[in-house]
Design a protein around this motif. Structure first.
Motif, PDB file in Angstrom:
ATOM      1  N   SER A 123       9.554  35.382 -20.129  1.00 37.99           N
ATOM      2  CA  SER A 123       8.868  35.181 -18.837  1.00 37.99           C
ATOM      3  C   SER A 123       8.305  36.495 -18.281  1.00 37.99           C
ATOM      4  CB  SER A 123       9.844  34.565 -17.824  1.00 37.99           C
ATOM      5  OG  SER A 123      10.752  35.537 -17.328  1.00 37.99           O
ATOM      6  N   TRP A 124       8.602  37.620 -18.941  1.00 42.88           N
ATOM      7  CA  TRP A 124       8.182  38.926 -18.437  1.00 42.88           C
ATOM      8  C   TRP A 124       6.955  39.438 -19.192  1.00 42.88           C
ATOM      9  CZ3 TRP A 124      13.590  41.834 -18.204  1.00 42.88           C
ATOM     10  CH2 TRP A 124      14.329  41.293 -17.143  1.00 42.88           C
ATOM     11  N   PRO A 125       6.255  40.430 -18.603  1.00 40.55           N
ATOM     12  CA  PRO A 125       5.102  41.010 -19.309  1.00 40.55           C
ATOM     13  C   PRO A 125       5.498  41.654 -20.639  1.00 40.55           C
ATOM     14  CG  PRO A 125       5.153  41.717 -17.012  1.00 40.55           C
ATOM     15  CD  PRO A 125       6.458  41.023 -17.272  1.00 40.55           C
ATOM     16  N   GLY A 140      24.197  44.417 -17.745  1.00 41.82           N
ATOM     17  CA  GLY A 140      23.797  43.087 -17.285  1.00 41.82           C
ATOM     18  C   GLY A 140      22.312  42.812 -17.280  1.00 41.82           C
ATOM     19  N   GLY A 141      21.533  43.612 -18.017  1.00 42.55           N
ATOM     20  CA  GLY A 141      20.084  43.394 -18.053  1.00 42.55           C
ATOM     21  C   GLY A 141      19.643  42.720 -19.347  1.00 42.55           C
ATOM     22  N   THR A 142      18.382  42.300 -19.379  1.00 46.66           N
ATOM     23  CA  THR A 142      17.796  41.656 -20.560  1.00 46.66           C
ATOM     24  C   THR A 142      17.259  42.718 -21.521  1.00 46.66           C
ATOM     25  OG1 THR A 142      17.244  39.780 -19.188  1.00 46.66           O
ATOM     26  CG2 THR A 142      16.003  39.981 -21.233  1.00 46.66           C
ATOM     27  N   THR A 143      16.905  43.883 -20.985  1.00 42.59           N
ATOM     28  CA  THR A 143      16.372  44.947 -21.831  1.00 42.59           C
ATOM     29  C   THR A 143      17.489  45.832 -22.420  1.00 42.59           C
ATOM     30  OG1 THR A 143      16.065  46.358 -19.891  1.00 42.59           O
ATOM     31  CG2 THR A 143      14.170  45.043 -20.569  1.00 42.59           C
ATOM     32  N   ASP A 144      18.745  45.489 -22.142  1.00 44.47           N
ATOM     33  CA  ASP A 144      19.876  46.326 -22.592  1.00 44.47           C
ATOM     34  C   ASP A 144      19.940  46.469 -24.115  1.00 44.47           C
ATOM     35  OD1 ASP A 144      20.445  46.106 -19.920  1.00 44.47           O
ATOM     36  OD2 ASP A 144      22.518  45.465 -20.154  1.00 44.47           O
ATOM     37  N   VAL A 157      16.694  34.722 -10.815  1.00 43.96           N
ATOM     38  CA  VAL A 157      17.230  35.074  -9.492  1.00 43.96           C
ATOM     39  C   VAL A 157      16.947  36.547  -9.190  1.00 43.96           C
ATOM     40  CG1 VAL A 157      19.363  35.358  -8.176  1.00 43.96           C
ATOM     41  CG2 VAL A 157      19.040  33.358  -9.639  1.00 43.96           C
ATOM     42  N   TYR A 158      17.162  37.373 -10.194  1.00 40.69           N
ATOM     43  CA  TYR A 158      16.921  38.811 -10.044  1.00 40.69           C
ATOM     44  C   TYR A 158      15.451  39.060  -9.684  1.00 40.69           C
ATOM     45  CZ  TYR A 158      16.470  43.678 -11.810  1.00 40.69           C
ATOM     46  OH  TYR A 158      16.216  45.008 -11.966  1.00 40.69           O
ATOM     47  N   GLY A 159      14.545  38.395 -10.407  1.00 42.21           N
ATOM     48  CA  GLY A 159      13.116  38.564 -10.146  1.00 42.21           C
ATOM     49  C   GLY A 159      12.740  38.070  -8.757  1.00 42.21           C
ATOM     50  N   ARG A 177       8.327  49.472  -9.946  1.00 38.50           N
ATOM     51  CA  ARG A 177       8.747  48.327 -10.780  1.00 38.50           C
ATOM     52  C   ARG A 177       9.162  48.888 -12.142  1.00 38.50           C
ATOM     53  NH1 ARG A 177       3.374  45.051  -9.060  1.00 38.50           N
ATOM     54  NH2 ARG A 177       4.182  44.255  -7.084  1.00 38.50           N
ATOM     55  N   TYR A 178      10.447  49.204 -12.287  1.00 39.16           N
ATOM     56  CA  TYR A 178      10.878  49.810 -13.551  1.00 39.16           C
ATOM     57  C   TYR A 178      10.718  48.830 -14.701  1.00 39.16           C
ATOM     58  CZ  TYR A 178      13.415  53.618 -11.123  1.00 39.16           C
ATOM     59  OH  TYR A 178      13.761  54.701 -10.377  1.00 39.16           O
ATOM     60  N   PRO A 179      10.265  49.358 -15.847  1.00 41.23           N
ATOM     61  CA  PRO A 179      10.376  48.585 -17.091  1.00 41.23           C
ATOM     62  C   PRO A 179      11.827  48.668 -17.586  1.00 41.23           C
ATOM     63  CG  PRO A 179       9.180  50.667 -17.425  1.00 41.23           C
ATOM     64  CD  PRO A 179       9.673  50.668 -16.003  1.00 41.23           C
ATOM     65  N   GLY A 180      12.123  48.196 -18.793  1.00 37.93           N
ATOM     66  CA  GLY A 180      13.451  48.396 -19.368  1.00 37.93           C
ATOM     67  C   GLY A 180      13.706  49.880 -19.527  1.00 37.93           C
ATOM     68  N   LEU A 181      14.869  50.357 -19.087  1.00 34.93           N
ATOM     69  CA  LEU A 181      15.129  51.800 -19.128  1.00 34.93           C
ATOM     70  C   LEU A 181      16.104  52.135 -20.241  1.00 34.93           C
ATOM     71  CD1 LEU A 181      15.321  52.533 -15.290  1.00 34.93           C
ATOM     72  CD2 LEU A 181      13.389  52.869 -16.856  1.00 34.93           C
ATOM     73  N   SER A 184      12.262  48.295  -7.790  1.00 32.89           N
ATOM     74  CA  SER A 184      11.923  46.936  -8.165  1.00 32.89           C
ATOM     75  C   SER A 184      11.871  46.889  -9.696  1.00 32.89           C
ATOM     76  CB  SER A 184      10.605  46.509  -7.528  1.00 32.89           C
ATOM     77  OG  SER A 184      10.372  45.146  -7.809  1.00 32.89           O
ATOM     78  N   SER A 185      11.255  45.875 -10.256  1.00 33.70           N
ATOM     79  CA  SER A 185      11.375  45.661 -11.699  1.00 33.70           C
ATOM     80  C   SER A 185      10.211  44.824 -12.216  1.00 33.70           C
ATOM     81  CB  SER A 185      12.699  44.923 -11.953  1.00 33.70           C
ATOM     82  OG  SER A 185      12.713  44.298 -13.209  1.00 33.70           O
ATOM     83  N   ILE A 186       9.983  44.908 -13.537  1.00 37.11           N
ATOM     84  CA  ILE A 186       9.022  44.002 -14.185  1.00 37.11           C
ATOM     85  C   ILE A 186       9.443  42.546 -14.018  1.00 37.11           C
ATOM     86  CG2 ILE A 186       8.129  45.611 -15.915  1.00 37.11           C
ATOM     87  CD1 ILE A 186      10.194  44.250 -17.898  1.00 37.11           C
ATOM     88  N   ALA A 187      10.695  42.324 -13.579  1.00 34.88           N
ATOM     89  CA  ALA A 187      11.206  40.961 -13.377  1.00 34.88           C
ATOM     90  C   ALA A 187      10.519  40.243 -12.222  1.00 34.88           C
ATOM     91  CB  ALA A 187      12.714  41.002 -13.127  1.00 34.88           C
ATOM     92  N   MET A 240      22.413  43.586  -8.842  1.00 31.70           N
ATOM     93  CA  MET A 240      22.891  42.777  -9.962  1.00 31.70           C
ATOM     94  C   MET A 240      21.653  42.469 -10.802  1.00 31.70           C
ATOM     95  SD  MET A 240      24.994  39.188 -10.040  1.00 31.70           S
ATOM     96  CE  MET A 240      26.305  39.716  -8.976  1.00 31.70           C
ATOM     97  N   LEU A 241      21.703  42.835 -12.095  1.00 32.90           N
ATOM     98  CA  LEU A 241      20.513  42.733 -12.953  1.00 32.90           C
ATOM     99  C   LEU A 241      20.304  41.307 -13.488  1.00 32.90           C
ATOM    100  CD1 LEU A 241      20.565  46.116 -14.921  1.00 32.90           C
ATOM    101  CD2 LEU A 241      19.562  45.598 -12.712  1.00 32.90           C
ATOM    102  N   SER A 242      19.215  41.167 -14.268  1.00 36.35           N
ATOM    103  CA  SER A 242      18.711  39.826 -14.605  1.00 36.35           C
ATOM    104  C   SER A 242      19.712  38.899 -15.290  1.00 36.35           C
ATOM    105  CB  SER A 242      17.467  39.965 -15.485  1.00 36.35           C
ATOM    106  OG  SER A 242      17.755  40.721 -16.646  1.00 36.35           O
ATOM    107  N   ALA A 243      20.381  39.381 -16.339  1.00 34.30           N
ATOM    108  CA  ALA A 243      21.241  38.478 -17.113  1.00 34.30           C
ATOM    109  C   ALA A 243      22.470  38.086 -16.296  1.00 34.30           C
ATOM    110  CB  ALA A 243      21.646  39.133 -18.431  1.00 34.30           C
TER     111      ALA A 243
HETATM  112  C1  AKB Z   1      16.924  43.986 -16.644  1.00 25.83           C
HETATM  113  O1  AKB Z   1      16.750  43.807 -17.865  1.00 25.83           O
HETATM  114  O2  AKB Z   1      17.379  43.134 -15.885  1.00 25.83           O
HETATM  115  C2  AKB Z   1      16.495  45.324 -16.062  1.00 25.83           C
HETATM  116  C3  AKB Z   1      15.105  45.270 -15.535  1.00 25.83           C
HETATM  117  C4  AKB Z   1      13.963  45.140 -16.468  1.00 25.83           C
HETATM  118  O3  AKB Z   1      14.902  45.361 -14.358  1.00 25.83           O
HETATM  119  N1  AKB Z   1      16.620  46.346 -17.039  1.00 25.83           N
END
Ligand code: AKB
Length: 315
Positions: free
Chosen positions: A276-278, A180-184, A140-142, A167-171, A115-118, A76-79
């Motif tokens: 809050s992310w890089p 459900g992500g912030t980078t969507d 929570v995701y992070g 640690r994937y960046p936004g894909l 994992s993730s930049i989160a 389950m992604l960040s948002a």
């Molecule tokens: C998100 O935005 O939650 C994901 C991620 C950066 O892991 N795309």
């Protein structure tokens, strides 16, 4: 390269990463050796419906197909996880334990877990974020990804489980859709530019985040999985950098192809997550250990995204 015939199980194969990873691995290993699973039925064959929280159903598939390698992409992604904190934590952690325990029991030889930049938070250095640094995630995701990284390293050290992670960046992709992500926003913008020539962005114009085109991300994933075990020195998770850009920059790039495209900005709760992310990531460890090099520029990615989304929407 492995000396045995790999038999691969992909969990969450219908998602943004899984859609392209399945195709790529099937091409490489033969589709009979790549079994896709998801909660929903998939067009890809062979595939099975699987709720990855069900450990015995997962184990039954591992036995039936004589699986050697699992790519565990369920999350389950960040948002979304900010809206359902306990559900997000349970899904992200329970499924990871099920897979790690299959490694511990010796049933499977290799695991990939994203994992993730989160995993980084407001106290992390924001620019050129190092591989090892302060990690105090505020989502929570992070938190689940940070804890998961430590569990992966623990299972490697204590039980010899060969688990590898990025640690994937936004894909950014057009074949599979994010959810459900912030980078969507960086995917949505292409669909809306082509459909309506207008996009309302849920992040501010100057919000820089690390991003990567899916073709690079899939190649990185498989390169990491094929690296000799002794080269994989980071057993938490590797930083991975592609491009770092903000919404106004990607909008300007799209405008080069669609001159009357317009963007406006109405930031919502996802702005605080992004803040809050890089803004950019240092991936020297991945470069040094398994020779990682990204290939896509923002320009090339934009061209391919516009072409891909156009064909998908029959425009
Ligand atoms: C998100 O935005 O939650 C994901 C991620 C950066 O892991 N795309």
């Amino acid at each position: 390269m492995s000396t045995y015939q790999e038999r691969i199980l992909i969990l969450g194969a219908g998602g943004q990463i899984g859609t392209e990873l399945c195709e790529y691995l099937a091409e490489k290993h033969g589709s009979n050796n790549v079994i896709a699973t998801d909660l929903k039925p998939l067009a890809y064959q062979p595939s099975e419906t699987l709720d990855a929280t069900n450990a015995s159903a997962l184990e039954e598939l591992v036995d039936r197909y004589q699986i050697t390698t699992i790519y565990h992409l369920v999350a389950m992604l960040s948002a979304t996880a900010e809206k359902h904190p306990e559900k997000g934590w349970a899904l992200n952690m329970d499924t990871l334990f099920h897979v790690l325990n299959l490694g511990k029991s010796g049933k499977i030889k290799k695991i990939f877990w994203p994992s993730s930049i989160a995993v980084f938070g407001p106290s992390t250095p924001r620019h050129n974020t190092p591989q090892q640094t302060i990690m105090e995630p505020s989502t929570v995701y992070g938190i689940s990804k940070g804890a998961g990284e430590l569990w992966c390293s623990y299972y490697f050290e204590k039980y010899g489980v060969d688990v590898r992670s990025i640690r994937y960046p936004g894909l950014i992709s057009w074949k599979g859709e994010p959810g459900g992500g912030t980078t969507d926003y960086a995917v949505d913008i292409f669909y809306e530019a082509l459909r309506k020539k207008q996009y309302t962005c849920f992040l501010k114009a100057d919000t820089y985040l690390p991003m990567m085109y899916m073709t690079d991300a899939i190649r990185a994933t498989v390169e990491l999985m094929e690296a000799p075990a002794s080269d994989v020195r980071v057993r938490t998770s590797y930083n991975l950098a592609g491009n770092s850009f903000c919404p106004s920059e990607i909008a300007a790039e799209i405008k080069k192809h669609i001159p009357d495209f317009e963007i406006d900005y109405v930031p919502d709760f996802r702005q605080a997550i992004a803040d809050s992310w890089p803004a950019s990531i240092n991936d020297e460890a991945a470069q040094a250990d398994w020779n990682w090099k990204p290939k896509y520029s923002v320009e090339r990615m934009t061209e391919e995204m516009l072409q891909g989304v156009k064909s998908k929407l029959n425009l």
